[in-house]
Design a protein around this motif. Structure first.
Motif, mmCIF file in Angstrom:
data_model
loop_
_atom_site.group_PDB
_atom_site.id
_atom_site.type_symbol
_atom_site.label_atom_id
_atom_site.label_comp_id
_atom_site.label_asym_id
_atom_site.label_seq_id
_atom_site.Cartn_x
_atom_site.Cartn_y
_atom_site.Cartn_z
ATOM 1 N N VAL A 112 1.657 8.988 -1.763
ATOM 2 C CA VAL A 112 0.269 9.162 -1.473
ATOM 3 C C VAL A 112 -0.706 8.599 -2.137
ATOM 4 C CG1 VAL A 112 -1.307 11.039 -1.019
ATOM 5 C CG2 VAL A 112 1.227 11.107 -0.188
ATOM 6 N N GLY A 113 -0.540 8.532 -3.570
ATOM 7 C CA GLY A 113 -1.165 8.172 -4.704
ATOM 8 C C GLY A 113 -1.539 6.504 -4.556
ATOM 9 N N ASN A 114 -0.802 5.785 -3.801
ATOM 10 C CA ASN A 114 -0.628 4.291 -3.511
ATOM 11 C C ASN A 114 -1.886 4.267 -2.489
ATOM 12 O OD1 ASN A 114 0.889 3.609 -5.612
ATOM 13 N ND2 ASN A 114 2.747 3.882 -4.185
ATOM 14 N N LEU A 115 -2.182 5.224 -1.836
ATOM 15 C CA LEU A 115 -3.207 5.058 -0.281
ATOM 16 C C LEU A 115 -4.760 4.741 -0.804
ATOM 17 C CD1 LEU A 115 -1.842 7.958 1.824
ATOM 18 C CD2 LEU A 115 -1.280 5.604 1.964
ATOM 19 N N ARG A 116 -5.044 3.376 -0.106
ATOM 20 C CA ARG A 116 -6.250 2.947 -0.762
ATOM 21 C C ARG A 116 -7.238 2.557 0.604
ATOM 22 N NH1 ARG A 116 -4.699 4.444 -4.517
ATOM 23 N NH2 ARG A 116 -4.256 3.599 -6.622
#
Length: 399
Positions: A191-195
């Protein structure tokens, strides 16, 4: 005559590989407030788009750098199909409740329910972890001197400002390669990679518009998180510790082939915030926006209604005057009478308009009102009473 390939002086024909054609996912419209779509709608949208574009799930996910993978869609589908799990079972295990504590709260409030906290954070590997704790956990400190602590019961390890509704709680274990903490209600990798920030260029070898896909995925994650909280609220009093905050932008769907395309509110940035601070900031922003609209509305009265504020104040003052006989007119009677006087003068206005304008004047320009029409909070203070509770008359020495 053309020379044969491979001989000295021959020309070799090289076929350059063309970059793949960019396939465009159609974005989704983010609805705030009560119109938030369930997580299944976002997942279904992505799956429909994959089919329309001839792609598969593995084409939009990365598995090349475990465990720091980007498998949001697969994990969401697994989470939707795998509930309830062990963490849910422990959450709904009534044997861990402190019945005496819950009963004492029920005596004060018959609608009282067990209190829990739900928190969310992004791990150092960019994964989303959602956990539950007994209500009041975030305000506790570790108790180094408690003599009755049990090595596996975390309730006995903490100093509580108010007794919790549980007498037994085990959780917050460190995750391992094949296990997760027993109080973890949701775990979504990547989730932290979603840009979702809009990109001007996707690069020569991009196969799809990754920013739009990330925008849809973060909407799905937030919807799943908030849907989980709504489900828990049927049985618990839930204190939400962390909340998602979105930044949206009006955009036109470039993949929409219709001649008349309407804009959508696409998510272009997100963050996890302290829920209480986020709620307070949103309330401040909403109040500031209302204040700006109200001031603009007041300044526009001469244009929207055709009369100045002074004309309205004069009409209200005349309508509020006491007649020789009978009681003084009430507030609504004043509004209706003032509206009638203004209509007689040729203005199109009703009692509701007068009431609204009076409210704006009282809030932003009370100085233009006669003293008897000003709000009580702005009226001059009454003369102080003398020691014998008699108001002295002007020119009287009070004796």
């Amino acid at each position: 005559m053309a020379k044969e390939a491979g001989r000295k002086g021959s020309r070799r024909i090289v076929h350059l590989s063309m970059p793949p054609k960019l396939k465009l996912f159609r974005p989704v419209n983010w609805y705030g407030g009560a119109m938030i779509e369930p997580v299944g709608e976002y997942v279904s949208h992505i799956l429909r788009e994959l089919g329309r574009l001839g792609l598969q799930v593995r084409d939009i996910e990365r598995h090349d750098r475990p465990p720091n993978t980007k498998t949001v869609l697969s994990d969401l589908i697994g989470w939707l199909s795998g509930r309830p799990g062990e963490a849910f079972a422990k959450l709904f295990n009534w044997q861990t409740l402190d019945f005496a504590q819950v009963r004492s709260r029920l005596e004060k409030d018959r609608l009282a329910r067990p209190r829990i906290e739900v928190s969310a954070h992004i791990t150092k590997m960019n994964n989303l972890s959602v956990r539950w704790h007994p209500g009041g956990w975030k305000l506790t400190d570790f108790d180094w001197h408690r003599a009755d602590h049990h090595y596996s019961n975390l309730i006995t390890h903490r100093k509580w400002r108010e007794p919790p509704d549980f007498h037994w709680f085990v959780g917050d274990e460190d995750p391992t390669f094949d296990s997760r903490p027993s109080n973890e209600l949701m775990y979504i990798r990547g989730v932290g990679n979603l840009r979702p920030e809009p990109r001007e260029s996707y690069g020569p070898y991009a196969t799809y518009n990754a920013d739009v896909v990330d925008s849809i995925l973060i909407c799905a994650v937030r919807s799943a998180y908030e849907g989980l909280i709504r489900q828990l609220e049927y049985s618990f009093e839930v204190d939400v510790v962390d909340a998602f905050d979105f930044v949206t932008q009006e955009e036109v769907d470039e993949a929409d082939a219709r001649p008349y395309r309407s804009s959508i509110r696409r998510v272009i940035a997100w963050s996890l915030e302290d829920a209480a601070e986020l709620r307070a900031r949103r309330e401040r922003d909403a109040a500031s926006e209302r204040d700006k609209r109200d001031r603009a509305e007041l300044a526009n009265i001469p244009v929207s209604h055709g009369f100045s504020l002074e004309v309205l104040v004069t009409a209200v003052h005349r309508a509020s005057s006491r007649k020789p006989t009978g009681p003084a007119p009430s507030g609504e009677h004043v509004n209706r009478n003032a509206a009638k006087n203004l209509r007689d003068a040729g203005f199109k206005v009703d009692a509701g308009d007068v009431r609204r304008i009076r409210q704006l004047i009282e809030r932003y320009s009370p100085e233009i009102l006669p003293e008897e029409l000003r709000p009580a909070s702005l009226a001059p203070p009454a003369a102080p009473l003398s020691p014998n509770n008699v108001v002295p008359l002007r020119g009287d020495d009070g004796r």
